[in-house]
Design an enzyme around this catalytic site. Sequence first.
Site, PDB file in Angstrom:
ATOM      1  CD  GLU A   1      19.437  29.571 -15.754  1.00 53.08           C
ATOM      2  OE1 GLU A   1      20.641  29.874 -15.625  1.00 53.08           O
ATOM      3  OE2 GLU A   1      18.559  29.848 -14.940  1.00 53.08           O
TER       4      GLU A   1
ATOM      5  CG  ASP B   1      23.473  29.246 -16.485  1.00 50.06           C
ATOM      6  OD1 ASP B   1      23.325  30.264 -15.784  1.00 50.06           O
ATOM      7  OD2 ASP B   1      22.792  28.214 -16.342  1.00 50.06           O
TER       8      ASP B   1
ATOM      9  CB  SER C   1      20.240  31.423 -12.628  1.00 45.16           C
ATOM     10  OG  SER C   1      19.446  32.568 -12.797  1.00 45.16           O
TER      11      SER C   1
END
Length: 608
Positions: free
Chosen positions: A298, A302, A516
């Site tokens: 994650e 990002d 995400s």
Amino acid sequence: MKVIAACLVLVFAAVVQSAPSTRSSFKVKETIIPPRGWTRQGRAPGNSPIELRIALPQANFPLLEQHLYEVSDPFHERYGQHLTQDEVYDLIAPHDESIDMVDEWLGTYGLFEEHFNRSPGRDWVKVKVPISVAEEMLDTEYYVWTHTDGDSIVRTTTYSLPAHLHDHIELIQPTTLFSTLKGMRTTFRFDKDSQINVAANAPPINVPTASGGHVDASCNGTITITCLLELYNAVGYNASATSGNHIGITGYLEQFANEQDLQSFFADQRPQAVGSSFKTIFINGGENNQSLAEAGAEANLDTQFAFGLTFPTPATFFSTGGSPPFIPDILTPTDSNEPYTEWLDFILNDPNPPQTISTSYADDEQTVPVSFAQRVCAGFAQLGARGVSLTFSSGDGGVGDGDPDPASQECFSNDGTNRTMFIPLFPPSCPFVTAVGGTIFIPEVAVSFSGGGFSNVFTRPSFQQVAVTEFLKTLAPGTYAGLFNPNGRAIPDVAAQADLFKIFLGGEAGLIGGTSAAAPTFAGFISLLNDARLRAHLPPLGFLNPLLYAIGQLHPSGFNDITVGNNPGCGTEGFNATKGWDPVTGNGTPNFGVLKELVTGALAGAAR
């Protein structure tokens, strides 16, 4: 640690015994039914410390909200005239009477100014006490609760306060908050073998709205920085390192952003950025372990895409510590199992927060007490009023669990009735943040897992009325009756590509997907728009949603309208992507070239 905890109990025991015994004056403040999946175990250890967060009513929040909408409405004369930090503090400060009465109440338990912390706006008080003392203060009992996924927390399902304090205390946590902040749940697929093969000599894909009118064919198998710049019409725009612009990414739950992986990503997709990096800010004991073995999918996703899109814009990764589970036999006084509120405390107290911040963590809205959701949402409003744009992933479960099979759906209410219902996420359901759904392929279609629907906590804001009403008219009478709240805040607001993203993780390249991916992507383009505005001596965009819906209605070419696809879940096919706004892809995906002209020209606002 056990010795420290025992001392705390001894210190507070005498004070509690001397506190006035007025149980009859207590009145229930909040009661909940525990969310599905949680089972009550034994009593929580009375000597274990707990930090109570006491929220005092924000006296002038309606006025702050008025300011927020005025400075965020591109047709208002105050557009862009964001408030200062001190102006926000003045608006959220509680009445002196509330401060005095809460202080007096805490004093009856031997808790005075030197024992607790106040937020700069004086609207929160934090005080650490043994659980036994908290039980006395709140006329309740704390238990250890375990979840089917293995998490454990200490909570109560009801608490009370003296009746005279009900108007002076909005809420106290941790009490009834069973939410466990998580990353998007189902679509992280770091899979080196999942790439869709595209012939090397395949011709470019014709996309009239793209830069140059086409996108490289390889983008239908692997999404890169170049693909996004082409698809969203941003090729040739170069951000400035000195415009005053800044972008931030939040990280939780020991998700570490690896700098070596970032350099590999830059070498592969953004060569001019090789050697640059980001600043890491550690909150509440956060860390950023740089072992390749500890790199987080994650966090890497990002930071690599958000910072790759916006290079050389200064970038920050916020690493916030504290995460479930609470382990009752390890009494660590500094631990927190509500890391999200720790980040919000920090960023609200930052005099110069990034103008754009993206978050890819959330939980089911129904696991968050309404009082807490509303208070956190008010915190986002404060940031918006100060000129900060917040993007959140809309979710990876379609309208709920992502499963169209009625026989296996898991979308049930937590109100004791166990009725089937669509499950929106919070914080995306807060109207003061921008929820980002997902698309896939080129030409774009809605990706099936794109989270969307309608809040059961927040009513539909005025900026959504026209667009959402038009969508609801397209539904056949009775469609999904009782499964969603047609008067609720609608989700998502916008969308972006959300699958087949090429990242580097643990030293290797692979593909990953989820909303995400969409949230930091959309945030990246918002940051580029902020760069353009700052270079034109205009303020940053701040709270985005009134502007986004105005563009969707009046300048639809600012978005690529997605009209194919749906988001199944809860035993249904979910909603369909349609012309205009829909609860799958919102207003659509960005056309940066058009948006840039709008926000620096026709919709620039009066504040220059």
